[in-house]
Design a protein around this motif. Structure first.
Motif, short mmCIF file in Angstrom:
data_model
loop_
_atom_site.label_atom_id
_atom_site.label_comp_id
_atom_site.label_asym_id
_atom_site.label_seq_id
_atom_site.Cartn_x
_atom_site.Cartn_y
_atom_site.Cartn_z
N SER A 18 0.84 -1.18 0.00
CA SER A 18 0.00 0.00 0.00
C SER A 18 0.88 1.24 0.00
CB SER A 18 -0.88 -0.02 1.26
OG SER A 18 -1.63 1.15 1.37
N ALA A 19 0.29 2.36 -0.35
CA ALA A 19 0.99 3.62 -0.26
C ALA A 19 1.11 4.01 1.22
CB ALA A 19 0.22 4.70 -1.02
N ASP A 20 2.02 4.93 1.50
CA ASP A 20 2.07 5.47 2.85
C ASP A 20 0.91 6.46 3.00
OD1 ASP A 20 2.89 7.73 1.48
OD2 ASP A 20 4.99 7.52 2.07
N ASP A 21 0.91 7.26 4.04
CA ASP A 21 -0.25 8.11 4.30
C ASP A 21 -0.39 9.30 3.36
OD1 ASP A 21 1.80 9.64 5.31
OD2 ASP A 21 1.01 9.73 7.34
N THR A 22 0.34 9.30 2.25
CA THR A 22 0.17 10.34 1.24
C THR A 22 -0.70 9.87 0.09
OG1 THR A 22 2.16 9.67 0.04
CG2 THR A 22 2.43 11.33 1.77
N GLY A 23 -1.17 8.63 0.14
CA GLY A 23 -1.99 8.07 -0.93
C GLY A 23 -3.47 8.38 -0.75
N VAL A 24 -4.29 7.63 -1.46
CA VAL A 24 -5.74 7.79 -1.43
C VAL A 24 -6.29 7.00 -0.24
CG1 VAL A 24 -7.88 7.35 -2.70
CG2 VAL A 24 -5.78 7.98 -3.94
N PRO A 25 -7.03 7.64 0.69
CA PRO A 25 -7.54 6.90 1.85
C PRO A 25 -8.62 5.90 1.47
CG PRO A 25 -8.33 9.17 1.88
CD PRO A 25 -7.39 9.06 0.73
N LEU A 26 -8.53 4.70 2.04
CA LEU A 26 -9.56 3.67 1.89
C LEU A 26 -10.18 3.46 3.27
CD1 LEU A 26 -7.25 2.67 -0.39
CD2 LEU A 26 -9.15 1.11 -0.74
N TYR A 27 -11.47 3.71 3.36
CA TYR A 27 -12.20 3.60 4.62
C TYR A 27 -12.70 2.18 4.79
CZ TYR A 27 -12.03 8.61 4.03
OH TYR A 27 -11.59 9.90 3.84
N ARG A 28 -12.57 1.66 6.00
CA ARG A 28 -12.97 0.28 6.29
C ARG A 28 -14.14 0.30 7.26
NH1 ARG A 28 -8.84 -4.53 8.34
NH2 ARG A 28 -9.59 -4.12 10.42
N GLN A 29 -15.16 -0.52 6.96
CA GLN A 29 -16.31 -0.66 7.84
C GLN A 29 -16.55 -2.15 8.10
OE1 GLN A 29 -17.17 0.46 4.48
NE2 GLN A 29 -16.22 2.41 4.96
N TYR A 30 -17.08 -2.43 9.29
CA TYR A 30 -17.37 -3.80 9.71
C TYR A 30 -18.85 -3.92 10.01
CZ TYR A 30 -17.64 -7.88 12.74
OH TYR A 30 -17.99 -9.08 13.30
N ASN A 31 -19.49 -4.95 9.45
CA ASN A 31 -20.91 -5.21 9.71
C ASN A 31 -21.02 -6.32 10.75
OD1 ASN A 31 -23.59 -5.97 9.74
ND2 ASN A 31 -23.86 -5.74 7.55
N PRO A 32 -21.36 -5.97 12.00
CA PRO A 32 -21.42 -6.99 13.05
C PRO A 32 -22.57 -7.98 12.88
CG PRO A 32 -22.24 -4.90 13.88
CD PRO A 32 -21.71 -4.64 12.48
N ASN A 33 -23.49 -7.70 11.99
CA ASN A 33 -24.65 -8.57 11.78
C ASN A 33 -24.47 -9.57 10.65
OD1 ASN A 33 -26.21 -7.19 13.82
ND2 ASN A 33 -26.35 -5.52 12.37
#
Length: 108
Positions: free
Chosen positions: A57-72
């Protein structure tokens, strides 16, 4: 964040990129991706198959990818997106926002 400076025949040295681990849950058919070695080790002990380094992955200068978790969800419980509006829609709908999971490389 862990940076890979080791070289192998499968993965040449990438000192400016962050390595990403891939895991597979044979019971649910899910894949999980993380740059956290402790998370990888925890999941392996819980029965996930370690598929090794999947990419860098790129370091923190790249494009942010947001992660979500579905507990259901019984399977497919993670979503990753570069779209902040999608992230902001899913979190109030019951997904647990985990913030920026990693940074992708910008388009060339």
């Amino acid at each position: 964040m862990q940076k890979n400076t080791q070289e192998s025949s499968d993965h040449p040295a990438q000192p400016t990129k962050v390595l990403f681990y891939c895991l597979y849950n044979p019971n649910a058919g899910d894949h999980h991706y993380t740059m956290n070695a402790a998370e990888r080790d925890y999941l392996v002990k819980a029965g996930w198959k370690d598929e090794g380094i999947g990419w860098y992955s790129a370091d923190d200068t790249g494009v942010p990818l947001y992660r979500q978790y579905n507990p259901n969800a019984k399977a497919g419980s993670y979503n990753c997106t570069t779209n902040k509006a999608e992230n902001d829609y899913l979190v109030p709908a019951g997904w647990k926002g985990e913030g920026i999971g990693w940074y992708g490389l910008a388009s060339i």
